[in-house]
Motif scaffolding. Sequence first.
Motif, PDB file in Angstrom:
ATOM      1  N   ASN A  96       0.790  -1.166   0.023  1.00 41.99           N
ATOM      2  CA  ASN A  96       0.022  -0.010   0.071  1.00 41.99           C
ATOM      3  C   ASN A  96       0.645   1.096  -0.030  1.00 41.99           C
ATOM      4  O   ASN A  96       0.676   2.259  -0.840  1.00 41.99           O
ATOM      5  N   ALA A 100       1.292   4.226  -3.153  1.00 47.62           N
ATOM      6  CA  ALA A 100       0.660   5.374  -2.869  1.00 47.62           C
ATOM      7  C   ALA A 100       2.137   6.492  -3.056  1.00 47.62           C
ATOM      8  O   ALA A 100       2.282   7.519  -3.639  1.00 47.62           O
ATOM      9  N   ARG A 105       0.957   8.096  -6.846  1.00 49.23           N
ATOM     10  CA  ARG A 105       1.080   9.415  -5.959  1.00 49.23           C
ATOM     11  C   ARG A 105      -0.055  10.254  -6.188  1.00 49.23           C
ATOM     12  O   ARG A 105      -0.491  10.899  -5.331  1.00 49.23           O
ATOM     13  N   ALA A 108      -3.283   9.391  -4.949  1.00 49.14           N
ATOM     14  CA  ALA A 108      -3.105   9.463  -3.228  1.00 49.14           C
ATOM     15  C   ALA A 108      -3.203  10.745  -2.890  1.00 49.14           C
ATOM     16  O   ALA A 108      -3.820  10.849  -1.789  1.00 49.14           O
ATOM     17  N   SER A 145      -5.285   1.309   5.832  1.00 52.55           N
ATOM     18  CA  SER A 145      -4.989   1.676   4.607  1.00 52.55           C
ATOM     19  C   SER A 145      -4.961   3.192   4.547  1.00 52.55           C
ATOM     20  O   SER A 145      -4.067   3.751   3.876  1.00 52.55           O
ATOM     21  N   THR A 149      -1.437   4.937   3.167  1.00 47.95           N
ATOM     22  CA  THR A 149      -1.417   5.914   2.049  1.00 47.95           C
ATOM     23  C   THR A 149      -0.895   7.212   2.603  1.00 47.95           C
ATOM     24  O   THR A 149       0.007   7.954   1.698  1.00 47.95           O
TER      25      THR A 149
END
Length: 220
Positions: A96, A100, A105, A108, A145, A149
Motif C-alpha cells: 500500500n 502511494a 502518488r 493518493a 489503509s 497511504t
Amino acid sequence: MKKIIFSVLFLGVIIVLLMQTELGQMLRSGNIQEVAANIQSYGWVAFFIAIAAVVIQTFFPVIPFVLLAGANVLAFGLWVGFGVSWFAAVMAALANFALARYAARDWAEKKMGHHSFVKNLNRHAETKGFIIILLARWIPVLPSSAINTAAGISKIPFKWFLLATLLGKIPAVFFESVLGHYMINWEAHKGKLVLIGIGLVVFMLGINYVKKKKKSTLLS
C-alpha cells in the motif's frame, strides 16, 4: 506511464483473486467459518492463501480485518494464526505504501493530501515520523489503509515507516486476532466481548481527553 501500468496490473491481479477464485468468493460471502476451513484444506500452502487473503482485504475490505485475523486463529491456532496475520498485514502495508509513494502518488495526494493527519506527518516526518506512525497503528478508529497511504505521500523515510509498522502491528494484530476469534465464537465469549468493548470506549475517551488537554495547553 510505467507507474500507471504497474498500478493497474497490481490492482487487476487483486480483483481477479477476489472475483475469480474460490477464496475470493468466500471472502465476499463473509462466511468466516468457511474461510478458515478452506484455508486449512490447503496444507502447508495455507500460509500463502492466508497471506493473500489479508492482502486482498487491504485493498478491497469486503470483510473486516478483525474477522479475517480470527479466521487465521481458527485455522492455525492463536500464536501461528497471529504470526501469519501479522506478517501478511505488514506485507500488505508495504505494498500500500509503495503504491502511494511510487506508482499512484498523484491519485493518493488528491485523495489524502488535504487531511490533517497527512499535514501533521509531513511537518514532523523526519524527526517524529516513526512515533506518529507507531502510535497511529494503536488507534482502532484509524484505518490501516489510510495510515499507509498517508505515509506514502508524506516525507517519512521508508526505514522509519517499516520499523514503525513492524512494531506497531504486533499489539494491534494480536488484539484483533483475539477479538476476531471471540467474535466468531461470540456465544462462548459474550462476557469477554463486553469487557473489551468497555475497554475500547475508555481507551478512546482517554485519547480524546489527552487531545483536548494538549489543545488547551497550546492555547494558554
